[in-house]
Design an enzyme around this catalytic site. Structure first.
Site, mmCIF file in Angstrom:
data_model
loop_
_atom_site.group_PDB
_atom_site.id
_atom_site.type_symbol
_atom_site.label_atom_id
_atom_site.label_comp_id
_atom_site.label_asym_id
_atom_site.label_seq_id
_atom_site.Cartn_x
_atom_site.Cartn_y
_atom_site.Cartn_z
ATOM 1 N N GLY A 262 16.172 -5.590 -61.693
ATOM 2 C CA GLY A 262 16.247 -4.374 -62.499
ATOM 3 C C GLY A 262 15.260 -3.312 -62.063
ATOM 4 O O GLY A 262 14.694 -3.383 -60.978
ATOM 5 N N LEU B 244 16.052 -0.242 -61.308
ATOM 6 C CA LEU B 244 16.757 0.058 -60.055
ATOM 7 C C LEU B 244 16.392 1.431 -59.499
ATOM 8 O O LEU B 244 16.183 2.383 -60.240
ATOM 9 C CB LEU B 244 18.262 -0.035 -60.303
ATOM 10 C CG LEU B 244 18.740 -1.362 -60.910
ATOM 11 C CD1 LEU B 244 20.254 -1.337 -61.107
ATOM 12 C CD2 LEU B 244 18.336 -2.556 -60.056
ATOM 13 N N HIS B 245 16.332 1.495 -58.170
ATOM 14 C CA HIS B 245 16.065 2.752 -57.477
ATOM 15 C C HIS B 245 17.130 2.939 -56.394
ATOM 16 O O HIS B 245 18.082 2.138 -56.305
ATOM 17 C CB HIS B 245 14.644 2.762 -56.898
ATOM 18 C CG HIS B 245 14.300 1.522 -56.113
ATOM 19 N ND1 HIS B 245 14.949 1.187 -54.949
ATOM 20 C CD2 HIS B 245 13.396 0.533 -56.343
ATOM 21 C CE1 HIS B 245 14.443 0.061 -54.479
ATOM 22 N NE2 HIS B 245 13.509 -0.365 -55.310
ATOM 23 N N HIS C 86 18.276 -0.085 -54.374
ATOM 24 C CA HIS C 86 19.250 -0.985 -55.018
ATOM 25 C C HIS C 86 20.642 -0.339 -55.009
ATOM 26 O O HIS C 86 21.648 -1.015 -54.779
ATOM 27 C CB HIS C 86 18.864 -1.241 -56.477
ATOM 28 C CG HIS C 86 17.570 -1.955 -56.666
ATOM 29 N ND1 HIS C 86 16.453 -1.328 -57.143
ATOM 30 C CD2 HIS C 86 17.219 -3.246 -56.451
ATOM 31 C CE1 HIS C 86 15.458 -2.205 -57.232
ATOM 32 N NE2 HIS C 86 15.889 -3.370 -56.804
ATOM 33 N N GLN D 176 9.481 -17.060 -60.180
ATOM 34 C CA GLN D 176 8.969 -16.574 -58.890
ATOM 35 C C GLN D 176 7.672 -15.771 -59.035
ATOM 36 O O GLN D 176 7.202 -15.192 -58.057
ATOM 37 C CB GLN D 176 10.042 -15.772 -58.149
ATOM 38 C CG GLN D 176 10.423 -14.443 -58.777
ATOM 39 C CD GLN D 176 11.594 -13.783 -58.077
ATOM 40 O OE1 GLN D 176 12.733 -14.202 -58.249
ATOM 41 N NE2 GLN D 176 11.344 -12.761 -57.274
ATOM 42 N N LEU E 142 10.874 2.238 -50.828
ATOM 43 C CA LEU E 142 11.105 2.262 -52.276
ATOM 44 C C LEU E 142 10.898 0.861 -52.831
ATOM 45 O O LEU E 142 11.320 -0.131 -52.234
ATOM 46 C CB LEU E 142 12.523 2.750 -52.595
ATOM 47 C CG LEU E 142 12.877 4.175 -52.192
ATOM 48 C CD1 LEU E 142 14.181 4.601 -52.874
ATOM 49 C CD2 LEU E 142 11.773 5.174 -52.526
ATOM 50 N N ARG F 181 7.632 -1.589 -57.764
ATOM 51 C CA ARG F 181 6.174 -1.642 -57.981
ATOM 52 C C ARG F 181 5.486 -0.318 -57.627
ATOM 53 O O ARG F 181 4.334 -0.121 -58.005
ATOM 54 C CB ARG F 181 5.557 -2.808 -57.202
ATOM 55 C CG ARG F 181 5.997 -4.144 -57.792
ATOM 56 C CD ARG F 181 5.266 -5.336 -57.217
ATOM 57 N NE ARG F 181 5.498 -6.519 -58.011
ATOM 58 C CZ ARG F 181 6.363 -7.497 -57.707
ATOM 59 N NH1 ARG F 181 7.106 -7.428 -56.619
ATOM 60 N NH2 ARG F 181 6.510 -8.544 -58.508
HETATM 61 O O1 PAF Z 1 14.352 -9.252 -54.582
HETATM 62 C C1 PAF Z 1 14.454 -9.458 -55.808
HETATM 63 O O2 PAF Z 1 14.624 -8.541 -56.613
HETATM 64 C C2 PAF Z 1 14.363 -10.875 -56.336
HETATM 65 O O3 PAF Z 1 13.451 -11.628 -55.599
HETATM 66 C C3 PAF Z 1 15.729 -11.591 -56.423
HETATM 67 C C4 PAF Z 1 16.362 -11.758 -55.049
HETATM 68 C C5 PAF Z 1 16.663 -10.802 -57.319
HETATM 69 C C6 PAF Z 1 15.560 -12.986 -57.007
HETATM 70 O O4 PAF Z 1 15.013 -12.943 -58.284
#
Ligand code: PAF
Length: 286
Positions: A31, A33-34, A37, A61, A186, A189
């Site tokens: 999410g 998104l920029h 994405h 993660q 982009l 973060r």
């Molecule tokens: O790159 C990401 O945004 C994340 O690491 C992913 C691939 C969606 C897995 O959570």
């Protein structure tokens, strides 16, 4: 575009699309998104008839001292961007939907080799979390193809290895990094940066370009190229995590014989950790 939250709803919607003979793609995201994405979703829409995107900030993660809690959640804005980019179905599961037995009760997927070193060394457990959630998303959606950004170069290598090692019949496509006018890659973060940090951050890509130019010019003292870049980073206010030249496909430290290279950087500015990379083909003229 429909938004669904459960595996059951997702499977029903994908099954209906497949029954109509549609070729299914998946763009997994966290999410916020920029344009990077959006480019992945646009590519997915060119390459398939039914685009599924997922938004899931995957706790598995993130390390204990990382930004899981403050990671930006911007669903309404994201939905508008996804519609514009050509997404057909959005999957936004809860943590309980993805990990019904809790995170400690979740079977893990570990990719060996390419997940070691670089971000794998700085963020222990990170790639197990990525490989696990991506495997689950692949099994839930069963896409024909999936698209990831090359900005997360090591992640892309981990996912390619995962699919290969586990014989998953999914084509993995890596899309080039989308950058701001000053070269900064982009990233969600980037939103953590102050104005001052944001203008300093362009040094990362500039230094990668300088290293690439040095390599192409035949500079043999690679340690010197790295040291020069690191002092530029320090002058701009960055503390180093890593800056390395690797073989572009195996991610082994590059030797003088390797011709397809990737320069990878991770560095902190304030509390924000940024990553970037640049491919260098020594067989192509500068
Ligand atoms: O790159 C990401 O945004 C994340 O690491 C992913 C691939 C969606 C897995 O959570």
């Amino acid at each position: 575009m429909n938004t669904v939250k459960t595996v059951r709803e997702l499977r029903a919607a994908v099954a209906a699309a497949r029954a109509e003979g549609k070729h299914i793609s998946l763009v997994p995201t966290m999410g916020n998104l920029h344009a990077g994405h959006a480019a992945l979703v646009e590519k997915a829409a060119q390459r398939s008839d039914f685009v599924v995107a997922s938004i899931f900030v995957n706790p598995l993660q993130f390390g204990a001292n990382e930004d899981l809690d403050k990671y930006p959640r911007t669903l309404v804005d994201d939905q508008q961007k996804l519609v514009k980019a050509g997404c057909n179905l959005l999957f936004t599961p809860s943590v309980e939907e993805m990990y019904p037995n809790g995170m400690n009760g979740q079977t893990r997927v570990s990719v060996l080799g390419v997940s070691e070193g670089l971000c794998g060394a700085s963020r222990p457990g990170h790639f197990d979390g990525v490989a696990t959630v991506v495997s689950k998303l692949f099994n839930i959606v069963q896409p024909d193809l999936a698209i990831f950004g090359q900005k997360d170069y090591q992640q892309l290598a981990v996912i390619r290895t995962l699919v290969n090692d586990l014989n998953m019949p999914i084509q993995i496509i890596g899309e080039p990094t989308v950058r701001s006018a000053d070269g900064l890659a982009l990233s969600s973060r980037n939103g953590y940066l102050t104005d001052e940090q944001r203008s300093a951050a362009s040094v990362l890509y500039k230094s990668l370009q300088e290293i690439a130019a040095g390599l192409k010019a035949g500079e043999h003292d690679r340690a010197q190229l790295i040291a020069r870049a690191q002092s530029q980073h320090a002058a701009a206010g960055f503390s180093p995590d890593y800056l390395e030249i690797r073989d572009a496909s195996s991610l082994r430290p590059a030797t003088e014989q390797d011709r397809q290279l990737v320069i990878l950087v991770a560095a902190f500015i304030g509390n924000t950790r940024l990553i970037d990379n640049l491919l260098v083909d020594l067989d192509k003229p500068a």
